[in-house]
Enzyme design. Structure first.
Site, PDB file in Angstrom:
ATOM      1  N   HIS A  72       0.804  -1.228   0.000  1.00 11.49           N
ATOM      2  CA  HIS A  72       0.000   0.000   0.000  1.00 11.49           C
ATOM      3  C   HIS A  72       0.832   1.272   0.000  1.00 11.49           C
ATOM      4  CE1 HIS A  72      -2.381  -3.057   2.346  1.00 11.49           C
ATOM      5  NE2 HIS A  72      -3.221  -2.754   1.390  1.00 11.49           N
ATOM      6  N   CYS A  94       3.510  -1.409  -4.336  1.00 13.40           N
ATOM      7  CA  CYS A  94       3.118  -1.861  -5.683  1.00 13.40           C
ATOM      8  C   CYS A  94       3.405  -0.764  -6.705  1.00 13.40           C
ATOM      9  CB  CYS A  94       1.625  -2.194  -5.680  1.00 13.40           C
ATOM     10  SG  CYS A  94       1.022  -2.604  -7.325  1.00 13.40           S
ATOM     11  N   HIS A 122      -7.553   4.166   5.174  1.00 13.33           N
ATOM     12  CA  HIS A 122      -6.867   3.050   4.501  1.00 13.33           C
ATOM     13  C   HIS A 122      -5.396   3.429   4.297  1.00 13.33           C
ATOM     14  CE1 HIS A 122      -5.660   0.200   1.400  1.00 13.33           C
ATOM     15  NE2 HIS A 122      -6.693  -0.535   1.772  1.00 13.33           N
ATOM     16  N   GLU A 124      -3.243   2.926   2.044  1.00 14.19           N
ATOM     17  CA  GLU A 124      -2.859   3.482   0.740  1.00 14.19           C
ATOM     18  C   GLU A 124      -3.227   4.965   0.662  1.00 14.19           C
ATOM     19  OE1 GLU A 124      -4.241   1.294  -2.739  1.00 14.19           O
ATOM     20  OE2 GLU A 124      -4.054   3.131  -3.908  1.00 14.19           O
ATOM     21  N   CYS A 188      -7.028   0.385 -10.015  1.00  8.17           N
ATOM     22  CA  CYS A 188      -6.157  -0.728 -10.441  1.00  8.17           C
ATOM     23  C   CYS A 188      -6.887  -1.637 -11.437  1.00  8.17           C
ATOM     24  CB  CYS A 188      -5.756  -1.528  -9.194  1.00  8.17           C
ATOM     25  SG  CYS A 188      -5.024  -3.098  -9.600  1.00  8.17           S
ATOM     26  N   SER A 216      -9.579  -6.196   3.914  1.00  8.57           N
ATOM     27  CA  SER A 216      -9.118  -6.056   2.532  1.00  8.57           C
ATOM     28  C   SER A 216     -10.187  -5.338   1.703  1.00  8.57           C
ATOM     29  CB  SER A 216      -8.827  -7.447   1.945  1.00  8.57           C
ATOM     30  OG  SER A 216      -8.900  -7.407   0.544  1.00  8.57           O
ATOM     31  N   ASN A 218     -10.354  -4.632  -1.497  1.00  2.00           N
ATOM     32  CA  ASN A 218     -10.769  -5.229  -2.770  1.00  2.00           C
ATOM     33  C   ASN A 218     -11.643  -6.456  -2.543  1.00  2.00           C
ATOM     34  OD1 ASN A 218      -9.141  -7.842  -3.593  1.00  2.00           O
ATOM     35  ND2 ASN A 218      -7.691  -6.524  -2.502  1.00  2.00           N
ATOM     36  N   SER A 260      -5.310 -10.513  -2.350  1.00  3.82           N
ATOM     37  CA  SER A 260      -4.275 -10.933  -1.406  1.00  3.82           C
ATOM     38  C   SER A 260      -4.596 -12.300  -0.791  1.00  3.82           C
ATOM     39  CB  SER A 260      -4.095  -9.871  -0.315  1.00  3.82           C
ATOM     40  OG  SER A 260      -5.352  -9.459   0.181  1.00  3.82           O
TER      41      SER A 260
HETATM   42  S1  SF4 Z   1      -4.573  -4.705  -6.081  1.00  4.51           S
HETATM   43 FE1  SF4 Z   1      -3.608  -3.598  -7.797  1.00  4.51          FE
HETATM   44  S2  SF4 Z   1      -2.690  -1.796  -6.831  1.00  4.51           S
HETATM   45 FE2  SF4 Z   1      -3.129  -3.242  -5.174  1.00  4.51          FE
HETATM   46  S3  SF4 Z   1      -1.262  -4.446  -4.920  1.00  4.51           S
HETATM   47 FE3  SF4 Z   1      -2.542  -5.576  -6.372  1.00  4.51          FE
HETATM   48  S4  SF4 Z   1      -1.878  -4.885  -8.427  1.00  4.51           S
HETATM   49 FE4  SF4 Z   1      -1.116  -3.387  -6.913  1.00  4.51          FE
END
Ligand code: SF4
Length: 282
Positions: A72, A94, A122, A124, A188, A216, A218, A260
């Site tokens: 992040h 990343c 967050h 990030e 992303c 998480s 995402n 992840s």
């Molecule tokens: S979700 Fe996208 S921005 Fe986040 S670590 Fe994975 S590739 Fe990188």
């Protein structure tokens, strides 16, 4: 009963790199610290802890050795403090987050009011705020962005895991309140692909199991998508959380993990779902 795996699963490249860099640091025979969970997945943190990696909340907690910056990213001031303390720094930010940090800094340097789509706490976003200077707003919901004041020059970026539709809606709104608008799309593409895979899977099943850390972003977005499609969506971190009533009597169950979530955890969940779906013998 059939368990359908989404067409996109396993680690994204950013998480893979962060975990590999931490594992490589753990081989160097010196104390290794992750500044925050390396990725938002408790299972990965547990495995790294077994290899001697300690999670710290601040560089001041490390006396010696290596500090790994997670996927992040961090604000520049935190990076500087790691170096000031004479600690060895491994930067696992990343590449897509580094890109968002660069664009945020560029907007601030060019005098734009930076508008970040994301969750304020967050990690990030905390990192991005460090590049945005003092003239910045963080918004996450329509309710929040409709309260933004009129602006002369606005520059919009996003936390990587925000949904693309929210980014588009925010940009459309800011276009109506700013005289000049600059946009860097930093959503992303890997998470977008994962979201498409979740929607496709949700078209084919009534029940969807989503595996990933509760913190998480995402992973939570995949759960939201399935719920928005009217499906039974269950968010779990490990296989032992699957409940029999979710899967018994179903013809098919869909399975997807966040960016992840390691593939082996997903396969453990698949095995457990299949075992629970078997009729109980008497
Ligand atoms: S979700 Fe996208 S921005 Fe986040 S670590 Fe994975 S590739 Fe990188």
């Amino acid at each position: 009963m059939e368990v359908l795996l989404a067409r996109e699963n396993g680690f994204c490249f950013g998480v893979k790199k962060a975990v590999e860099l931490t594992e490589a640091a753990a081989e160097r025979g010196r104390p290794v610290h992750n500044l925050g969970q390396v990725v938002h997945n408790p299972e990965i943190s547990r495995r790294l802890a077994e290899r001697g990696v300690r999670v710290i909340g601040d560089p001041s907690e490390a006396v010696e050795g290596i500090v790994v910056i997670r996927a992040h990213g961090v604000p520049p001031a935190v990076r500087a403090r790691i170096e000031e303390r004479g600690l060895d720094c491994v930067d696992a930010t990343c590449s897509l987050v580094l890109r968002a940090q660069r664009f945020t800094k560029r907007l601030a340097d060019e005098g734009y009011h930076v508008v970040i789509l994301g969750t304020r706490e967050h990690p990030e976003v905390v990192g991005l705020l460090g590049f945005a200077g003092g003239d910045v707003s963080v918004v996450e919901t329509e309710q929040e962005w409709t309260r933004l004041p009129k602006m002369k020059r606005a520059g919009v970026v996003s936390q990587s895991t925000q949904p693309p539709w929210a980014f588009t809606a925010l940009v459309s709104h800011v276009a109506t309140i700013a005289q000049e608008l600059k946009v860097y799309n930093t959503v992303c593409p890997v998470t977008v692909k994962r979201q498409h895979a979740a929607s496709e899977l949700a078209e084919r099943v009534r029940t969807l199991i989503v595996v990933g850390g509760r913190n998480s972003a995402n992973t939570r977005e995949l759960v939201n998508l399935a719920l928005m499609q009217g499906r039974d969506a269950h968010h779990i971190e490990t296989a032992d959380e699957v409940r029999p009533e979710w899967v018994r009597g179903r013809d098919r169950v869909g399975l997807i993990g966040g960016c992840s979530t390691p593939m082996d955890t997903l396969l453990e969940v698949k095995e457990r779902v299949e075992a629970l779906a078997q009729p109980v013998s008497v």
